[in-house]
Design an enzyme around this catalytic site. Structure first.
Site, mmCIF file in Angstrom:
data_model
loop_
_atom_site.group_PDB
_atom_site.id
_atom_site.type_symbol
_atom_site.label_atom_id
_atom_site.label_comp_id
_atom_site.label_asym_id
_atom_site.label_seq_id
_atom_site.Cartn_x
_atom_site.Cartn_y
_atom_site.Cartn_z
ATOM 1 N N GLU A 400 62.619 18.318 85.897
ATOM 2 C CA GLU A 400 62.179 19.229 84.998
ATOM 3 C C GLU A 400 62.868 20.720 85.626
ATOM 4 O O GLU A 400 62.450 22.052 85.399
ATOM 5 C CB GLU A 400 60.728 19.592 84.686
ATOM 6 C CG GLU A 400 60.105 18.436 84.440
ATOM 7 C CD GLU A 400 59.948 18.094 82.789
ATOM 8 O OE1 GLU A 400 60.744 18.922 82.055
ATOM 9 O OE2 GLU A 400 59.477 17.460 82.358
HETATM 10 C C1 LIG Z 1 62.705 9.744 88.874
HETATM 11 C C2 LIG Z 1 63.536 10.624 88.033
HETATM 12 C C3 LIG Z 1 63.583 10.598 86.753
HETATM 13 C C4 LIG Z 1 64.319 11.580 86.012
HETATM 14 N N1 LIG Z 1 64.235 11.435 84.460
HETATM 15 C C5 LIG Z 1 65.431 12.227 83.917
HETATM 16 C C6 LIG Z 1 65.505 12.068 82.560
HETATM 17 O O1 LIG Z 1 64.692 11.178 81.906
HETATM 18 N N2 LIG Z 1 66.713 12.561 82.006
HETATM 19 C C7 LIG Z 1 67.480 13.463 82.712
HETATM 20 O O2 LIG Z 1 68.416 13.929 82.092
HETATM 21 N N3 LIG Z 1 67.414 13.535 84.142
HETATM 22 C C8 LIG Z 1 66.271 13.069 84.563
HETATM 23 N N4 LIG Z 1 66.299 13.180 86.061
HETATM 24 C C9 LIG Z 1 67.191 13.776 86.982
HETATM 25 C C10 LIG Z 1 66.711 15.314 87.355
HETATM 26 O O3 LIG Z 1 66.550 16.044 86.200
HETATM 27 C C11 LIG Z 1 67.675 15.678 88.346
HETATM 28 O O4 LIG Z 1 67.707 14.831 89.470
HETATM 29 C C12 LIG Z 1 67.546 17.241 88.491
HETATM 30 O O5 LIG Z 1 67.708 17.982 87.718
HETATM 31 C C13 LIG Z 1 68.262 17.728 89.869
HETATM 32 O O6 LIG Z 1 69.897 17.431 89.735
HETATM 33 P P1 LIG Z 1 70.572 16.643 90.846
HETATM 34 O O7 LIG Z 1 69.609 15.266 91.162
HETATM 35 O O8 LIG Z 1 71.902 16.445 90.408
HETATM 36 O O9 LIG Z 1 70.412 17.488 91.952
HETATM 37 P P2 LIG Z 1 71.707 18.809 92.326
HETATM 38 O O10 LIG Z 1 71.779 19.660 91.019
HETATM 39 O O11 LIG Z 1 72.814 18.017 92.804
HETATM 40 O O12 LIG Z 1 70.908 19.596 93.484
HETATM 41 C C14 LIG Z 1 70.772 19.249 94.919
HETATM 42 C C15 LIG Z 1 70.030 20.334 95.638
HETATM 43 O O13 LIG Z 1 70.901 21.495 95.484
HETATM 44 C C16 LIG Z 1 70.036 22.530 94.840
HETATM 45 N N5 LIG Z 1 70.838 23.436 93.888
HETATM 46 C C17 LIG Z 1 71.399 23.076 93.035
HETATM 47 N N6 LIG Z 1 72.016 24.031 92.314
HETATM 48 C C18 LIG Z 1 71.391 25.169 93.004
HETATM 49 C C19 LIG Z 1 71.507 26.612 92.642
HETATM 50 N N7 LIG Z 1 72.417 27.144 91.919
HETATM 51 N N8 LIG Z 1 71.127 27.073 93.611
HETATM 52 C C20 LIG Z 1 70.395 26.900 94.677
HETATM 53 N N9 LIG Z 1 70.172 25.374 95.152
HETATM 54 C C21 LIG Z 1 70.631 24.793 94.102
HETATM 55 C C22 LIG Z 1 68.917 21.809 94.065
HETATM 56 O O14 LIG Z 1 67.690 22.476 94.035
HETATM 57 C C23 LIG Z 1 68.540 20.699 95.012
HETATM 58 O O15 LIG Z 1 67.839 21.040 96.059
HETATM 59 C C24 LIG Z 1 65.334 12.385 86.617
HETATM 60 C C25 LIG Z 1 65.444 12.353 88.243
HETATM 61 C C26 LIG Z 1 64.645 11.299 88.653
HETATM 62 C C27 LIG Z 1 64.778 11.193 90.260
#
Ligand SMILES: Cc1cc2nc3c(=O)[nH]c(=O)nc-3n(C[C@H](O)[C@H](O)[C@H](O)COP(=O)(O)OP(=O)(O)OC[C@H]3O[C@@H](n4cnc5c(N)ncnc54)[C@H](O)[C@@H]3O)c2cc1C
Length: 594
Positions: A400
């Site tokens: 979220e």
């Molecule tokens: C169990 C589970 C269920 C999920 N369900 C869904 C779903 O139903 N549908 C869906 O679409 N997605 C889903 N997700 C995905 C989830 O929304 C993403 O994992 C999340 O948005 C983070 O994206 P990422 O994993 O690519 O991390 P990244 O965006 O790569 O982030 C990695 C780290 O970098 C930080 N970061 C990134 N950008 C910035 C910035 N601009 N400034 C500071 N820090 C930053 C983040 O806060 C984090 O700490 C799910 C994930 C999990 C694990």
């Protein structure tokens, strides 16, 4: 709440004080709202919890059967408009039901992904034909929904998605190509809201049926939520009719981000369900487990943990139901069937949504972590409940919108919503000694010795906190100019001060409202509100010191720092004694006492 109250507008909490009689609190739930919650709670106790082990073994046929049972009890149609087979209920009702379902986060994740991020894009952005085609079947659980935004290379930066949508030469279909990641219900959902770029640039939402060619990957091996399906999706020339474009081409970001706002505030209530559960397990264990000849619940350091959980449960509920109540009231002043208006209203509360998401997920993290500690070695064992709760809770700081992203949203949205408020002049005015302190103007009497008067020092402190937040953000904006967005460390600390302001004021308003109506638990609520204000004041002082130091290094007006300290001072109460009283109330009740 009375019908005559004017709706609160989103983002206004820094400039007006929350009157206790205007704030919705959990104790205000109507009989009808409680009845839906009770139905959900009984369903979870009788039909889901006895079979969860099979969910942990990935029996998704059972998940589908349970979703169908939930539909039979009306639990999948709460937010669907009546015209399409739903009940069209308010956000508070839906969140209260969500709270009950959240007692098992795995099944809660499956049901929530279906009813919230899976179904609501269609409710708010679908045209009549799309709604008529899918909503009745989603309400009965015949179809299960999922929401596919994230990709391998694009998570927080969702608009960098690479999934492509290409119009076929006959103009009747889009061909979707790409891969989605981490999709809840991915292994068995029938209908997906999938985001893709038309012509490589126009970010757009599509309604995609599994039969159109969606292929699920294997279930991910995860830290927690063992009983919910999370998979990648492969889209290889998936043929989607043009009628299945959801909303407007190139406007997919509106679908994606507005749905997340809704999810964030509802997640708040669900997180508090986890806090209460962690406390209930912990106090039961602490009363039974004996060391050094007595129950560990008698040790001050264990009491401190129990009290901390109770405080978080109370404050988190105060915040999330306040926001839900404000949003519902704002929605009631318009037409709930008017999707774009509903979304515009909710978007106005995006700061509050992010505040709730960050605060409640971190409160839950604290509660399950300390819960493991109360259980000692047994906390680390799969034979005891805290181990799974600890693992399940971790995701709430990631999805979220991560807490980093939501922290950045708090000050940047405030700046965007109210640019006139965060200027150098307003910052100076907020610091000025003669600057008036907003007071709640409550019609409730504040007789000497009443809980309202007991909390008057805390109220006065919160009023100063608001001035502090305005001063720091205004000063930071003037100091860094356009470069402020690159100063994430400064922005995050200002976000924390804003978040503490909202949390503290919500707790005070809830305690005052309980006192005003003679609630028997009002003095406990007052203790909690005072103890929380104490803790918040310590955190605010640290964050302020760091922001002021950073601003001074950038050559900001040195007199600024001196003015700021006046705003952070809070004598507070004897916090140690307050925590003991709160813990004793928990131990006596044998559970969360509110
Ligand atoms: C169990 C589970 C269920 C999920 N369900 C869904 C779903 O139903 N549908 C869906 O679409 N997605 C889903 N997700 C995905 C989830 O929304 C993403 O994992 C999340 O948005 C983070 O994206 P990422 O994993 O690519 O991390 P990244 O965006 O790569 O982030 C990695 C780290 O970098 C930080 N970061 C990134 N950008 C910035 C910035 N601009 N400034 C500071 N820090 C930053 C983040 O806060 C984090 O700490 C799910 C994930 C999990 C694990």
């Amino acid at each position: 709440m009375t019908q005559t109250q004017a709706p609160v507008r989103g983002g206004q909490f820094l400039t007006s004080a929350a009157r206790p009689d205007e704030v919705f609190i959990r104790e205000d739930l109507t009989d009808e709202q409680r009845l839906f919650g009770q139905t959900a709670a009984e369903f979870m106790q009788k039909e889901v919890l006895p079979v969860v082990q099979r969910l942990y073994e990935h029996d998704w046929t059972l998940t589908r059967r349970l979703l169908k049972r939930a539909a039979d009890l009306d639990l999948l149609r709460l937010e669907v408009p009546p015209a399409y087979g739903g009940l069209g209920l308010d956000l508070i009702s839906a969140s209260y039901v969500g709270e009950q379902i959240a007692i098992n986060p795995s099944f809660g994740g499956s049901l929530g992904a279906h009813t919230s991020i899976g179904t609501l894009p269609l409710v708010y952005f679908g045209n009549d034909e799309q709604k008529a085609r899918y909503l009745p079947r989603l309400s009965t659980g015949e179809l299960v929904a999922a929401y596919a935004l994230t990709e391998t290379q694009s998570g927080s930066d969702a608009l960098a998605a690479r999934t492509a949508a290409t119009l076929t030469p006959d103009g009747r279909h889009y061909l979707l190509n790409g891969q989605k990641m981490w999709i809840t219900n991915g292994g068995f959902a029938d209908l997906f809201t999938i985001f893709a770029k038309v012509d490589g640039e126009k970010f757009t939402a599509f309604l995609v049926e599994r039969g159109m060619g969606v292929v699920s990957g294997r279930d991910e091996t995860k830290l927690g939520l063992d009983g919910s399906s999370t998979t990648a999706l492969t889209l290889d020339n998936v043929k989607v009719p043009v009628e299945n474009v959801l909303g407007t081409i190139g406007q997919g970001h509106r679908v994606a981000f507005n749905i997340l706002n809704l999810g964030r505030v509802k997640l708040g209530a669900r997180n508090m369900s986890g806090v209460r559960m962690a406390l209930n397990h912990s106090v039961k264990y602490a009363r039974e487990r004996r060391q050094f000849g007595k129950a560990i619940a008698e040790f001050g350091l264990i009491k401190q943990k129990l009290a901390g959980m109770a405080i978080r449960g109370f404050v988190g509920d105060a915040m999330s139901y306040r926001t839900l109540g404000d949003v519902d009231r704002a929605l009631d002043s318009g037409d709930r069937a008017d999707g774009p208006l509903v979304l515009k209203t909710i978007e106005g509360f995006s700061v509050e949504c992010s505040i709730n998401k960050v605060w409640t997920s971190e409160a839950l993290a604290w509660a399950v972590d300390e819960g493991v500690q109360v259980f000692g070695g047994n906390g680390y064992s799969r034979e005891f409940p805290l181990e799974r709760m600890y693992r399940d809770a971790r995701i709430t700081r990631i999805y979220e919108g991560t807490n980093e992203i939501n922290r950045m949203l708090v000050p940047t949205r405030l700046l965007k919503q109210q640019p006139h408020l965060f200027t150098a002049e307003r910052a100076r005015a907020a610091l000025a000694a003669q600057s008036p302190v907003p007071s709640p103007q409550s019609p409730l009497s504040a007789k000497a010795g009443s809980p309202q008067s007991l909390l008057s020092a805390e109220r006065e402190y919160v009023a100063r906190l608001k001035r502090l937040a305005i001063a720091l953000l205004g000063h930071a904006s003037a100091t860094y100019g356009d470069g402020l967005k690159e100063e994430q460390e400064v922005l995050a600390r200002i976000a924390d001060i804003v978040i503490e302001t909202y949390a503290t004021e919500s707790a005070l308003a809830r305690a005052e409202k309980m006192a005003a109506r003679g609630d028997g638990r009002a003095s406990l609520a007052t203790d909690i509100a005072q103890a929380y204000t104490n803790e918040a004041a310590d955190r605010v002082a640290v964050a302020t010191r760091q922001v002021v130091a950073a601003l001074n290094t950038r050559g900001a007006d040195p007199s600024f720092g001196a003015g700021v300290w006046r705003l952070t001072a809070h004598a507070g109460v004897d916090g140690i004694a307050a925590l003991r009283r709160i813990a004793n109330a928990v131990i006596e009740a044998g559970k969360y006492p509110l």
